[in-house]
Design an enzyme around this catalytic site. Structure first.
Site, PDB file in Angstrom:
ATOM      1  N   HIS A  16       0.844  -1.200   0.000  1.00 37.85           N
ATOM      2  CA  HIS A  16       0.000   0.000   0.000  1.00 37.85           C
ATOM      3  C   HIS A  16       0.873   1.242   0.000  1.00 37.85           C
ATOM      4  CE1 HIS A  16      -4.207  -1.488   1.377  1.00 37.85           C
ATOM      5  NE2 HIS A  16      -3.678  -2.260   0.452  1.00 37.85           N
ATOM      6  N   TYR A  33      -9.202   5.895   7.074  1.00 34.07           N
ATOM      7  CA  TYR A  33      -9.327   6.328   8.475  1.00 34.07           C
ATOM      8  C   TYR A  33     -10.381   7.433   8.483  1.00 34.07           C
ATOM      9  CZ  TYR A  33      -5.043   3.824   9.727  1.00 34.07           C
ATOM     10  OH  TYR A  33      -4.112   2.845   9.967  1.00 34.07           O
ATOM     11  N   PRO A  49      -4.188   0.680  18.581  1.00 36.77           N
ATOM     12  CA  PRO A  49      -3.901   0.205  17.224  1.00 36.77           C
ATOM     13  C   PRO A  49      -4.039   1.259  16.123  1.00 36.77           C
ATOM     14  CG  PRO A  49      -5.981  -0.691  18.020  1.00 36.77           C
ATOM     15  CD  PRO A  49      -5.376   0.032  19.162  1.00 36.77           C
ATOM     16  N   LYS A  75       1.101   0.082  15.034  1.00 37.14           N
ATOM     17  CA  LYS A  75       2.496  -0.017  15.460  1.00 37.14           C
ATOM     18  C   LYS A  75       2.819  -1.240  16.328  1.00 37.14           C
ATOM     19  CE  LYS A  75       4.337   3.426  13.457  1.00 37.14           C
ATOM     20  NZ  LYS A  75       4.054   2.857  12.154  1.00 37.14           N
ATOM     21  N   TYR A  91       4.101   6.518   9.817  1.00 42.17           N
ATOM     22  CA  TYR A  91       3.256   5.376   9.453  1.00 42.17           C
ATOM     23  C   TYR A  91       4.074   4.281   8.776  1.00 42.17           C
ATOM     24  CZ  TYR A  91      -1.147   3.070   8.366  1.00 42.17           C
ATOM     25  OH  TYR A  91      -2.183   2.168   8.321  1.00 42.17           O
TER      26      TYR A  91
END
Ligand SMILES: Cc1cc2nc3c(=O)[nH]c(=O)nc-3n(C[C@H](O)[C@H](O)[C@H](O)COP(=O)(O)OP(=O)(O)OC[C@H]3O[C@@H](n4cnc5c(N)ncnc54)[C@H](O)[C@@H]3O)c2cc1C
Length: 401
Positions: free
Chosen positions: A77, A204, A296, A300, A388
């Site tokens: 991704h 998100y 979450p 990580k 990220y």
């Protein structure tokens, strides 16, 4: 294996991602390990948890021969989508981080791959072996007492690596540690569904009713989450209610369709940050969830476990090869530096995206300001992207031949 081994170089408690990866890295460099795992193999391989691998985690699995199936079946991704105020905004990772990205590959599959490699190489991994006591960590020959099939055994070793998760015995066996904790006033209702993802990248979503996340495990299986209150009960959430609420929270101006399908797994996970310091005492080392928990939202948890054991494996290799204890001595401080960075990133993502139970309008406007800034400023987007995809993995170059 008829008689369990009575001595090894590194005794590893726990066959989660941390313990299995540590065993794999050390075995490749000629260091003996025994893995003790309290649950059976099938339970460990099916436990639904994380699914996003940072670039550094991908690189270490690939470079050490544990990434073949990941490279065939994982989904690379290059970004995520932020949804808020009826709009969607994409954060592009490679252009912001010098080409780095993440891999969607379920923790269950990472665990299966590492167990498969270990068994193929005829290396000891004892399932249904519950560690009961760790002793002798102030000397140079610690021991782990464990119970398997109703019988107690002792495993002597040079070093104990407690990779036994949040509820294990490792952390409790480390004297004089300080703990730091934050419990968030919400939980995640997570579902697995047999339906192709409705998006190509993770979404998100910030919504006045609460956060929602659209993730995936494969081209056929979606993983979806809804923010719920900490005292929420699963029986209040019929499949129909879950799909309705997800559609509501992912809605954007101009319309967007969420595919639905049979839900195969449902669970509620509390949101917590937790760190114990230090992560080492004498010959006992903590790694992964045994030492820290992150909410979450930043994806990580599994990646921090991989980072800890990469660092620890490199330090142990140096010690066994040269007698130099420098890496072991700095393990805790080095690992904690990354842990706190990840704690902060996870905290930022969590507070930016979740509805506060108080529905405080001031807080809501702060969140929308931060989301808008992240979506429109290259500096803010770069900070999110860099965290990220994950910062470089210390120790990786030393442990990979
Ligand atoms: C419900 C849930 C959902 C999650 N979802 C996400 C997510 O979406 N994204 C994300 O990044 N992270 C997520 N995480 C976090 C992530 O899964 C963990 O960070 C990761 O599993 C840590 O790996 P670990 O090896 O340190 O610990 P674990 O995976 O917990 O492994 C520890 C192992 O030790 C074993 N063990 C414990 N005690 C003993 C003993 N006394 N003797 C022998 N063995 C013992 C346990 O059975 C277990 O197999 C989630 C965690 C949970 C609990």
């Amino acid at each position: 294996m008829q008689n369990p081994p009575t001595r090894t170089q590194v005794a590893i408690i726990g066959a989660g991602p941390a313990g299995l990866l540590l065993a794999h890295l050390l075995h490749r460099r000629g260091i003996d390990t025994v893995v003790l795992e309290s649950r059976d193999r099938s339970y460990v391989e099916r436990r639904q948890r994380a699914g996003i691998l940072e670039q550094g985690t991908v690189d270490i699995l690939r470079a050490t021969g544990a990434g073949r199936r990941m490279d065939r079946q994982g989904l690379r991704h290059d970004g995520i989508e932020l949804r808020f105020g009826g709009e969607s905004h994409r954060i592009d990772f490679p252009s912001l981080t010098g080409g780095r990205s993440v891999m969607v590959y379920a923790q269950t599959e990472v665990v299966k791959d590492l167990i498969g490699l270990r068994l193929d190489e005829d290396q000891p991994i004892l399932f249904e072996a519950e560690a009961l006591e760790i002793s002798g960590i102030d000397g140079d020959s610690p021991q782990v007492r464990y119970r398997r099939r109703g019988q107690e055994h002792t495993l002597a070793c040079d070093v104990v690596a407690a990779c036994d998760g949040f509820h294990g015995i490792g952390r409790r066996s480390l004297p004089g540690a300080d703990t730091f904790e934050r419990v968030y006033p919400f939980s995640w209702l997570g579902v697995l569904a047999d339906v192709p993802p409705s998006c190509e990248e993770l979404i998100y979503a910030h919504h006045p009713e609460g956060f929602a996340l659209h993730s995936m495990r494969s081209p056929e299986v979606s993983r979806l989450y809804l923010q719920v209150s900490p005292d929420e009960r699963l029986e209040n959430w019929s499949d129909a209610r879950i799909w309705d609420e997800l559609a509501n929270r992912f809605a954007v101006d101009g319309g967007w369709e969420l595919g639905t399908g049979p839900i195969t797994d449902k669970s509620i996970t509390p949101m917590r940050s937790f760190v114990t310091e230090p992560m080492r005492h004498g010959r006992l080392f903590l790694a992964g969830d045994a030492a820290h928990i992150v909410p979450p939202t930043g994806a990580k948890g599994l990646n921090l476990a991989a980072a800890d054991v990469t660092l620890l494996a490199a330090a142990l290799l140096r010690w066994y090869r040269t007698g130099d204890e420098g890496g072991l001595d700095s393990y805790s401080a080095d690992a904690l530096r990354r842990v706190w960075r990840a704690e902060h990133f996870s905290y930022l993502m969590t507070s930016m995206l979740h509805a506060q139970p108080s529905r405080d309008p001031f807080e809501l406007r702060l969140q929308l300001a931060q989301l808008h800034y992240t979506a429109t400023s290259a500096a803010a987007a770069t900070s999110l992207a860099e965290n990220y995809v994950g910062l470089p993995l210390p120790g990786a170059e030393d442990i990979v031949e």
